[in-house]
Design a protein around this motif. Structure first.
Motif, mmCIF file in Angstrom:
data_model
loop_
_atom_site.group_PDB
_atom_site.id
_atom_site.type_symbol
_atom_site.label_atom_id
_atom_site.label_comp_id
_atom_site.label_asym_id
_atom_site.label_seq_id
_atom_site.Cartn_x
_atom_site.Cartn_y
_atom_site.Cartn_z
ATOM 1 N N UNK A 1 0.831 -1.200 0.000
ATOM 2 C CA UNK A 1 0.000 0.000 0.000
ATOM 3 C C UNK A 1 0.868 1.253 0.000
ATOM 4 N N UNK A 2 0.253 2.355 -0.363
ATOM 5 C CA UNK A 2 0.923 3.656 -0.324
ATOM 6 C C UNK A 2 -0.024 4.662 0.316
ATOM 7 N N UNK A 3 0.500 5.588 1.093
ATOM 8 C CA UNK A 3 -0.371 6.585 1.714
ATOM 9 C C UNK A 3 -0.855 7.610 0.688
ATOM 10 N N UNK A 4 -2.061 8.093 0.902
ATOM 11 C CA UNK A 4 -2.639 9.168 0.096
ATOM 12 C C UNK A 4 -3.178 10.194 1.071
ATOM 13 N N UNK A 5 -2.575 11.364 1.080
ATOM 14 C CA UNK A 5 -2.994 12.413 2.002
ATOM 15 C C UNK A 5 -3.795 13.465 1.253
ATOM 16 N N UNK A 6 -4.983 13.759 1.752
ATOM 17 C CA UNK A 6 -5.820 14.780 1.132
ATOM 18 C C UNK A 6 -6.396 15.687 2.213
ATOM 19 N N UNK A 7 -6.723 16.889 1.822
ATOM 20 C CA UNK A 7 -7.393 17.820 2.722
ATOM 21 C C UNK A 7 -8.848 17.891 2.330
ATOM 22 N N UNK A 8 -9.720 17.978 3.334
ATOM 23 C CA UNK A 8 -11.152 18.098 3.108
ATOM 24 C C UNK A 8 -11.687 19.203 3.989
ATOM 25 N N UNK A 9 -12.711 19.888 3.482
ATOM 26 C CA UNK A 9 -13.298 20.918 4.320
ATOM 27 C C UNK A 9 -14.119 20.262 5.432
#
Length: 61
Positions: free
Chosen positions: A11-19
């Motif tokens: 697996x690989x990390x996926x970083x996202x921002x959300x309101x």
């Protein structure tokens, strides 16, 4: 609840921002699920459902 510990090696990390509104919506959805998944697990499940629908739509063309 999800297991804790080391993540799978494939697996690989996926970083996202959300309101905050989207996070509240995710949390509301989580609470409706019988197993109360984590936020990341909800995102994985929803993405898998979406990807499966995309496969079905491609087959219809």
């Amino acid at each position: 609840m999800a297991r804790t510990g080391r993540p799978k090696t494939d697996t690989s990390p996926v970083n996202i921002r959300m309101d905050r509104e989207m996070i509240r919506a995710i949390d509301d959805y989580r609470r409706q699920q019988e197993d109360l998944p984590t936020r990341p697990e909800v995102v994985r499940r929803v993405m898998m459902e979406w990807l499966e629908k995309q496969k079905e739509n491609v087959g219809e063309e």
